[in-house]
Structures are given as structure tokens and as C-alpha cells.
Design a protein around this motif. Sequence first.
Motif, PDB file in Angstrom:
ATOM      1  N   THR A 175       0.828  -1.210   0.000  1.00  0.00           N
ATOM      2  CA  THR A 175       0.000   0.000   0.000  1.00  0.00           C
ATOM      3  C   THR A 175       0.859   1.255   0.000  1.00  0.00           C
ATOM      4  N   SER A 176       1.888   1.279   0.851  1.00  0.00           N
ATOM      5  CA  SER A 176       2.753   2.459   0.926  1.00  0.00           C
ATOM      6  C   SER A 176       3.582   2.620  -0.346  1.00  0.00           C
ATOM      7  N   GLU A 177       4.053   1.498  -0.908  1.00  0.00           N
ATOM      8  CA  GLU A 177       4.834   1.567  -2.156  1.00  0.00           C
ATOM      9  C   GLU A 177       3.978   2.117  -3.297  1.00  0.00           C
ATOM     10  N   LEU A 178       2.717   1.677  -3.335  1.00  0.00           N
ATOM     11  CA  LEU A 178       1.826   2.130  -4.397  1.00  0.00           C
ATOM     12  C   LEU A 178       1.570   3.627  -4.285  1.00  0.00           C
ATOM     13  N   ALA A 179       1.357   4.094  -3.077  1.00  0.00           N
ATOM     14  CA  ALA A 179       1.078   5.520  -2.887  1.00  0.00           C
ATOM     15  C   ALA A 179       2.285   6.375  -3.273  1.00  0.00           C
ATOM     16  N   THR A 180       3.467   5.986  -2.797  1.00  0.00           N
ATOM     17  CA  THR A 180       4.673   6.759  -3.096  1.00  0.00           C
ATOM     18  C   THR A 180       4.986   6.729  -4.584  1.00  0.00           C
ATOM     19  N   SER A 181       4.878   5.549  -5.186  1.00  0.00           N
ATOM     20  CA  SER A 181       5.185   5.403  -6.610  1.00  0.00           C
ATOM     21  C   SER A 181       4.196   6.181  -7.467  1.00  0.00           C
ATOM     22  N   GLN A 182       2.937   6.194  -7.064  1.00  0.00           N
ATOM     23  CA  GLN A 182       1.925   6.925  -7.829  1.00  0.00           C
ATOM     24  C   GLN A 182       2.226   8.419  -7.817  1.00  0.00           C
ATOM     25  N   GLN A 183       2.650   8.927  -6.658  1.00  0.00           N
ATOM     26  CA  GLN A 183       3.002  10.346  -6.578  1.00  0.00           C
ATOM     27  C   GLN A 183       4.161  10.675  -7.518  1.00  0.00           C
ATOM     28  N   LEU A 184       5.180   9.794  -7.543  1.00  0.00           N
ATOM     29  CA  LEU A 184       6.334  10.017  -8.417  1.00  0.00           C
ATOM     30  C   LEU A 184       5.909   9.996  -9.880  1.00  0.00           C
ATOM     31  N   ALA A 185       5.059   9.029 -10.246  1.00  0.00           N
ATOM     32  CA  ALA A 185       4.619   8.910 -11.631  1.00  0.00           C
ATOM     33  C   ALA A 185       3.754  10.096 -12.050  1.00  0.00           C
ATOM     34  N   GLU A 186       2.906  10.584 -11.143  1.00  0.00           N
ATOM     35  CA  GLU A 186       2.065  11.740 -11.460  1.00  0.00           C
ATOM     36  C   GLU A 186       2.911  12.979 -11.739  1.00  0.00           C
ATOM     37  N   LYS A 187       3.994  13.128 -10.987  1.00  0.00           N
ATOM     38  CA  LYS A 187       4.814  14.339 -11.088  1.00  0.00           C
ATOM     39  C   LYS A 187       5.835  14.250 -12.222  1.00  0.00           C
ATOM     40  N   HIS A 188       6.454  13.060 -12.407  1.00  0.00           N
ATOM     41  CA  HIS A 188       7.573  12.953 -13.353  1.00  0.00           C
ATOM     42  C   HIS A 188       7.345  11.940 -14.474  1.00  0.00           C
ATOM     43  N   GLY A 189       6.246  11.236 -14.433  1.00  0.00           N
ATOM     44  CA  GLY A 189       5.976  10.283 -15.500  1.00  0.00           C
ATOM     45  C   GLY A 189       6.321   8.856 -15.111  1.00  0.00           C
ATOM     46  N   LEU A 190       5.656   7.926 -15.776  1.00  0.00           N
ATOM     47  CA  LEU A 190       5.827   6.508 -15.450  1.00  0.00           C
ATOM     48  C   LEU A 190       7.229   6.006 -15.800  1.00  0.00           C
ATOM     49  N   ARG A 191       7.824   6.587 -16.834  1.00  0.00           N
ATOM     50  CA  ARG A 191       9.150   6.088 -17.238  1.00  0.00           C
ATOM     51  C   ARG A 191      10.208   6.392 -16.185  1.00  0.00           C
ATOM     52  N   LEU A 192      10.082   7.524 -15.469  1.00  0.00           N
ATOM     53  CA  LEU A 192      11.040   7.820 -14.393  1.00  0.00           C
ATOM     54  C   LEU A 192      10.834   6.854 -13.232  1.00  0.00           C
ATOM     55  N   LEU A 193       9.595   6.461 -12.980  1.00  0.00           N
ATOM     56  CA  LEU A 193       9.352   5.448 -11.957  1.00  0.00           C
ATOM     57  C   LEU A 193      10.056   4.146 -12.344  1.00  0.00           C
ATOM     58  N   CYS A 194       9.980   3.777 -13.618  1.00  0.00           N
ATOM     59  CA  CYS A 194      10.652   2.546 -14.067  1.00  0.00           C
ATOM     60  C   CYS A 194      12.152   2.636 -13.854  1.00  0.00           C
ATOM     61  N   ARG A 195      12.764   3.774 -14.167  1.00  0.00           N
ATOM     62  CA  ARG A 195      14.210   3.944 -13.951  1.00  0.00           C
ATOM     63  C   ARG A 195      14.546   3.829 -12.466  1.00  0.00           C
ATOM     64  N   THR A 196      13.645   4.334 -11.631  1.00  0.00           N
ATOM     65  CA  THR A 196      13.864   4.281 -10.180  1.00  0.00           C
ATOM     66  C   THR A 196      13.795   2.841  -9.680  1.00  0.00           C
ATOM     67  N   LEU A 197      12.802   2.090 -10.136  1.00  0.00           N
ATOM     68  CA  LEU A 197      12.659   0.699  -9.695  1.00  0.00           C
ATOM     69  C   LEU A 197      13.831  -0.160 -10.169  1.00  0.00           C
ATOM     70  N   ILE A 198      14.340   0.117 -11.360  1.00  0.00           N
ATOM     71  CA  ILE A 198      15.502  -0.621 -11.863  1.00  0.00           C
ATOM     72  C   ILE A 198      16.711  -0.401 -10.960  1.00  0.00           C
ATOM     73  N   ASN A 199      16.755   0.736 -10.282  1.00  0.00           N
ATOM     74  CA  ASN A 199      17.890   1.063  -9.412  1.00  0.00           C
ATOM     75  C   ASN A 199      17.757   0.515  -7.999  1.00  0.00           C
ATOM     76  N   THR A 200      16.740  -0.258  -7.720  1.00  0.00           N
ATOM     77  CA  THR A 200      16.554  -0.764  -6.355  1.00  0.00           C
ATOM     78  C   THR A 200      17.367  -2.033  -6.106  1.00  0.00           C
ATOM     79  N   ASN A 201      17.666  -2.280  -4.837  1.00  0.00           N
ATOM     80  CA  ASN A 201      18.359  -3.512  -4.458  1.00  0.00           C
ATOM     81  C   ASN A 201      17.526  -4.742  -4.782  1.00  0.00           C
ATOM     82  N   GLU A 202      16.223  -4.625  -4.655  1.00  0.00           N
ATOM     83  CA  GLU A 202      15.361  -5.774  -4.915  1.00  0.00           C
ATOM     84  C   GLU A 202      15.538  -6.277  -6.345  1.00  0.00           C
ATOM     85  N   PHE A 203      15.726  -5.354  -7.279  1.00  0.00           N
ATOM     86  CA  PHE A 203      15.899  -5.750  -8.674  1.00  0.00           C
ATOM     87  C   PHE A 203      17.288  -6.359  -8.912  1.00  0.00           C
ATOM     88  N   ALA A 204      18.285  -5.883  -8.192  1.00  0.00           N
ATOM     89  CA  ALA A 204      19.672  -6.275  -8.475  1.00  0.00           C
ATOM     90  C   ALA A 204      20.197  -7.380  -7.574  1.00  0.00           C
TER      91      ALA A 204
END
Length: 922
Positions: free
Chosen positions: A890-919
Motif C-alpha cells: 500500500t505504501s509503495e503504491l502511494a509513493t510510486s503513484q506520486q512520483l509517476a504523477e509528477k515525473h511520468g511513469l518512465r522515471l518510476l521505471c528507472r527508479t525501480l531498476i535502481n533498487t536492491n530488490e531488482f539487483a
Amino acid sequence: MSQRMMEVSMRLWIPALLLAWANPVLGSEQVDFERDIVPIFEERCSFCHGEDEQESGFRLDQRAKMLRGGDSGLSAVVPGQPEKSYLIEVVKHLVPDVQMPPDEDRIPDEEIELLERWIQQGAIWPGQMDAAGEDEVDHWAFEPLPTQFKHDGIDAFLEDKLTSAGLDFSAPAEPRALIRRVSIILSGLAPTPERADAFVEAFAVNPDEAYEALVDELLQSPHFGERWAQHWLDVIRWAETNGSESNMYRKNAWMYRDYVVRSLNEDKPYDQFIREQLAGDTMGAGDATGFLVAGPHVPSATVGFEPTAIRQARADRMDEVLQTVGASMMGMTIGCARCHNHKFDPISITDYYSLSAVFQDIEFGGRFPELAADHPRSIREAELQGRLDELRDQMRAFGWGWIEDWEGYQEVRFPRCETKSLRLSFSRAYMVVDELEVFEAGPQRRNLALAKYGTRLSENSATIQEGKQADKLINGVFGAKQFVARSPKGSQERPWLEFEFTESMPVDTIRISTNREDFLETDYLIGMNKNAYGDFTIDLPDKEGVWKPLASTAMIKKRSADNQDRRAIQAKIQDVINEMLVHGRQPAFVARFIEPAETFVLARGSPESPRDRVDPAAPKVLGGGLPIEADAPGPARRRALADWLTDSANPLTPRVMANRIWHHTFGSGIVPTPSDFGAAGAPPTHPELLDWLSNEFVHPTATVSGAEPIAYSIKRLVRMLVLSKAFRQSSQPDHDGLDKDASGQLLWRFPPRRVEAEVIRDSILQASGTLDRTIGGPSYRIHNVKKRYAQWEVVDNHGAPTWRRMLYQERMRRVDDRIFTAFDFPDCGQIRAKRPVSTTPLQALNLMNSDFVVEQSELLARRAMKDAGEDLPEQVTRCFELLFCRKPSTSELATSQQLAEKHGLRLLCRTLINTNEFAFLP
């Protein structure tokens, strides 16, 4: 006798001749050891080479150790042969950097003369003539594999040590973590969201059944071979450039990479895998010998023509071969014995050069690999050859000539004719040819130009160039400027070449090239002089002996351009040839073969200091005598070594491979130094477990793992490991475990680790839906075409042609790909049995701002929007599913939605690619 052999013989015999000249009565008076020799040793030598002190590992207080010599590996005393005794060279100060004792304490000449006479008379040492000279070797890696064990499963061995440390396995991993972990380890790709959901659903019903089905599915996936081939290529330093100053591309070297992928997917038994890589030329698997020339080398053009440089470069190439074999198959640092006895392990300098004698027929270069009839390339080539023959028949039916471009050479085909002589008349005043072949029409297809058929070749005298005469055209040697013709300035005469056969012969094909060596050995190189001879006419004599044109390359081109039907067939012919150049039996950088030379121990590793001749053998400590004649041909030598390596009595081979498989499954080997099982390597954390795995690898039992008991099955061993409780446990930290075993060697949890560069890149492509899953074939290019000594430059590391798995990216030495090299992708100059793991700011910058990630994030965002529709929360959720195989909290969805609304979905994708969970592996 060759010039090189004469040089070696002179080096070996001149000292003996000088000794005889200086000591004409040598050996005429009996030397008494106690009276004459002991005082010399005690006065001059014992302080540094006695019982208490042994500089350079050399002792003179025991005859056996004296005979063997010290760390140099050279025999200090050879009874009856003072001229071959290193001790005499040293005390005479004949070796510039080893003069003992030093000048101020130099042994007087009369005492040296006594030592020489004593050695000449047999080096008699009363009471020690029968003493053994070999030290006992007491090292776990060389011990035979036991056959009796107290446990019959991986987890039981691990639990013993865990219990002793007051620990236990962690709780089982969550199903989503488990599927992501096992999918990446077995295939190098994360699961798709749909596959992960299906697994979680099945896991809830029957965890064991669902997990075993998943493991078997992954083992049968063609991506298994791709993933595990990368591990093997790391160890042997395989790359597609040579790594020298010119760093030239290795022609079709990718064929060896495809061999490894195919072998692993087929679950080729490991003993056969070894045999084919050492002697595949005798087994219908010629592409496998790319293993032997996987390391870097300096090409002949860079070495030059100085004999000493040529000999040194050859010795360096042999060392590369031994490093590859030693590290990958034996787990030994063989190269450390090149200049002296191994400092830590019982590998002598004699062992080193005896092993190098096995590979004396190997040279770095390319050849047409020998392939069995059922080899995939042979099957495809036969299909393409049939199509090519049909098209050629169509050309012949019309009586047309045509030109075939085979990349490294041209073939000019013309209507069959019977002739006793043939002339080629060239249009250029200056032309260069390296080899010219005239093929007999019919099934034999003999090259009639060869001198062995009695053919005579002549040229017009006005164009003769000194040292570049026409006979070089038919010597089978490829390379620029074998033959050069130049018309005199102002002359209208043009070069011609005339072939005269012993009798009238049917001919229909001319094959010609300017620098076939470059095209056989390298690629993507500017200025390779593909055609420096231009157009030419094929002339035949009439009944009066007047030369008349039969066919002309210029006329063939013109008529093909003017005739639509002819042009269409010509284009189809070239299309088939181009496909054969990729899928057929083409020359590849998988080694070329030469006549084996005699092998000598090289003092201090220098080719200019040859010592005793040695025969092909493996290390003595492992019973390495090979059952072959000293002058056995190269293939027999390599096959004998392969048989020795895969003999069940050899404990190193299964131990090394079992440990390597463990390392790539759990992140660290039972022996943490996977390619060094010697004394300088790390000891095993669970020696009994390693021996049990090794024994199970060679002598599998039906009761273990539930899989068919196939000997040397890599997949079976992998399956055993990933089905274990140790592998399926959680990776979450625990205070008690961290306190007692912070490094996690006891495996109280699954060790979390960052994934490799290839996994990061391939997973991004998979998430965006752009991954090209094609298996095998030429590497995709990210670099320029360069001049010989220019540098490679990255010109496209993100475009659509590069969207294959990173295994298929051109593997270039000394070149940064400008994205994933930052993630410890190996340079391939050094053995990388265990990749380092670093954390740097450049990694985050590359995963945020590189062209590749920016482009892929845009594509990923578009895919999420297409899949989820107009609803932004659904789009965000889809991004999480595609990258993490889970929905956001729930918290991840809220934070990510705010980022996507402000900067676009593609910036959210770049951010998620940079997470430890992905790497990181969960």
C-alpha cells in the motif's frame, strides 16, 4: 635437422666440449667424497644450503635433494654429466643472475675441477646412494576420493556443522522469492509475472511437487545452457579479440561459445565435455577446441620477425593454454611452475614443460572445424549446399559464368573446358595475390595448381618482383603480399600467370584471394586488401597456341547486370553463400594445428635457455605418465591427457567441477578459491560434503535426488543442489546466525548476493518485452570497424539490434561497453572463476542515465500502460509485476503513484531498476 633444433643442440653440447677442452684428464683420478668433496660443501655451501637454511629451496646435505635441485627445478647434479649439472654452471658463474657463492667468495678453480670430476665419476656419496629424493605429498586435494560416507544427502552434512555451531537452517523461503532465486540461478532470467503467479498457486497446494516441476522445467529450458555457459567462459577467459596492442577480432570465435551452450543444454557428460575440448578434432566436435585458444595472445604481425621474439611469443602462447587447462579442469595454478618449481604445490618445472609438450601441435589461429555428420552445423550446411548446387546447375544449363564472394576469397566459375594450359591476364598494373587455385571439374574437385600434380606456373618477366615470385601462389600459405606483380612505369604490359598441366584436364573454377589469412583469422578490420588484383581474363590457347579469352570477370559482371534472369540467380547464389558463412562449416578461431616440436625445460622460463628434453606427461604427483610414445602426434597426446583427466582415479577433476557447480549455486564454493585447490588456495569448509558430491558426480546412485543416475551429469548435480533444504531456505538475516557465522559459510540461511551484469541487463529487456530469445549465432555488434592498430569504440550499445541476451554481446578484451562493465563484467584478460562484487556510484549512474536504461524505461512504461489501461495505479502495479514479480504494498503504491504523477511513469521505471530488490537475489 631444423635450424631451431641445431641451435638447441649447440647450446646443450658446447658446454660439454668446452669442459672436455679445459679438463683433458677429467675423470682420470678417482675422487674421494669424504676427503675431496665434503670440505668444499662445508666450507663454501652449507651455511646457505644445509640442514638449517635452504636458500632457493636447495639442500646440499643430502644426495637425493642435491640431485633434485632447488626451486629452479633444474637438476643440480646429473651423475656422469657435469655439463648438464646446474650446480657447475652456478659455481662457475655462467648464469649471470645466479652466481654462487658471489664473486668475493667464489669457489677456486681447482675445487670446481674436483666437483666436476666427482660428478663425472657418478657423484658417489657413501651411505646415500639409495635414498629416495621425492617428498611425500600430504594435501587433501590430491588424496583419492573416499567411497564410504556417513551421510547420503547434502543437508545432513551441512546440519552436522550447523549443530556444532549451535545453529540450524532458516525457515523456508517465500514462494515468490524462491521462484525468482531458482529462475535466475538456473536460467539467468527472472520469471515472468504470469509464471510466478502460477507457481505461487501450485505451491499453495503441494509445495514439493510444484517446486520440483519448476526446477525440471528450468533445467530443460534452452536458457539453462546460456546461463551456465557464461560461468565456464569466465573461467577460461574466452573473448572474441586477442587482447594485444592491435586487439584484433577473432573470426567466428562465437562458434565455441555456441558449442558450450549446446553441450550444457544437452547435458553432455562432463568427461565427454573435457575430451571434446582437448581433442574434439578427433571426435567430430572440432568447434570445441576453441577452449585451447580462449586466452589472450599477441598475433604474429605484432611479434615481428626477430627469432628471439618469435620464440618468446610462442612460449607465452603455450603458457596461456596451460593456464586455461590448469585453472578450469585441474583447479591448479600450473603457470606458477613456468620459471621454477611451484612455490606452494608439488608441481615442478619439469611437470610444466612435460604438460606443454602435450599441446605442441596447437597454435592460436583458425581452421575449418571437423564436425560430425549429425552436428547441427553439418546438417544445415548440407541443406544449404543442396540449394547452392541447384542454383549452380541453373547457371551451367544456360552456359553462363558467375562470381561467388566467399568473403575471404572469390571463386570465378565458368563453363567446363578441357585444357592443358591456362592463363590469367590481369587488368591492373600492380596487383597482389596470396594464393591461387584452379579446380578440376567433376566430383574430385582437386586443386590442379598444386606442384604435387606436376603443374608448372610461370609469369611474365616484366612484372617479376624479387622475393615475391609466382611459386608462392601455390604453397598453401595465406597472407598479404605472397605474390606481387608490378608493370614497369610507362609499360602497357599487364601481369599474367600461366599454368601448364601434365595433361589436358577438365577445369571450371578459379579461386583467388589477396590476403586470405586476415579473413580466416580476423574480421571488422579496415584495409584487409580483400581484392588487390582487380578484374582478370581467363585465357586458353587455340590449336595454333594463340591465347583466346574464355571468360572475363568484368564481362561476367556486365552480363549479370544486363540480364535480369541471370542477375536473379546470381543474387540467390550469393544469398545462400552468405547464409552458409554463418550457419555452415566455416573457418573459426578454434586453433590451428602445426607439427609438434621437441619440448625442453626452459631455465627461468626463457626460450633462450633450453635444458633437458621432456616427453608429454601430466603432473607426476598425480601419476601423470601418459601411455603414448614420446613422438606421438598431437591429437594422440591431447586425447591421452583427456583420458587421464577423466580417469576415475584422478580426484582433482570431479572435485573441481563439483565445487564449481556449488559455487555458482550458492555464491561461494565449498573451496572458496574455485580454480586453486593447492596449498595457497582456501581449504574446504565442508570437506566430507565435497568428497560426497564428487563421488556422486562420478558414481551416481539411484537413491539420491530422484533423478536418473547418469555419470558426470551437470544437470543432475545442479538439481540435487537446488532441491536441497539449504537452497530453499530464507535469505533473511538472524541475530544468532550473524553473531556465530557472519560470513554465512555454514549456510544457516541462503546467502543473498547481487546478480551479475548479464542478469540485470537481460531482466530489463525481458521486463520491457523487447528481449530477443534467439539461441546462438554471431554476436551482436556494439563496436566500430577499425584499422589494425586503432582502438575499438562503442558505437551502439542500446539499439534494437542489441536486444539479445548479453551472452551474445561481442566479448571484447580491453574495451569498456560503457554500461555493464561497471558491474564487474570481466575483461577476459585474467581468469575469473569468481567474479568480484563492487559497489560504485557509476553503477547507479549507468542504471539511471545510460541510453540503454532511458530507452528501455520508456518501452517498459509503454508496455505497462498497454497492459493496464488508463488507470495510473494499475500502471504502477504492472511496473512492479514486470520488474519484481509481485504487486506493490500500500505504501509503495502511494509513493510510486506520486512520483509517476509528477515525473511520468518512465522515471518510476528507472527508479525501480535502481533498487536492491531488482539487483539482488532474494
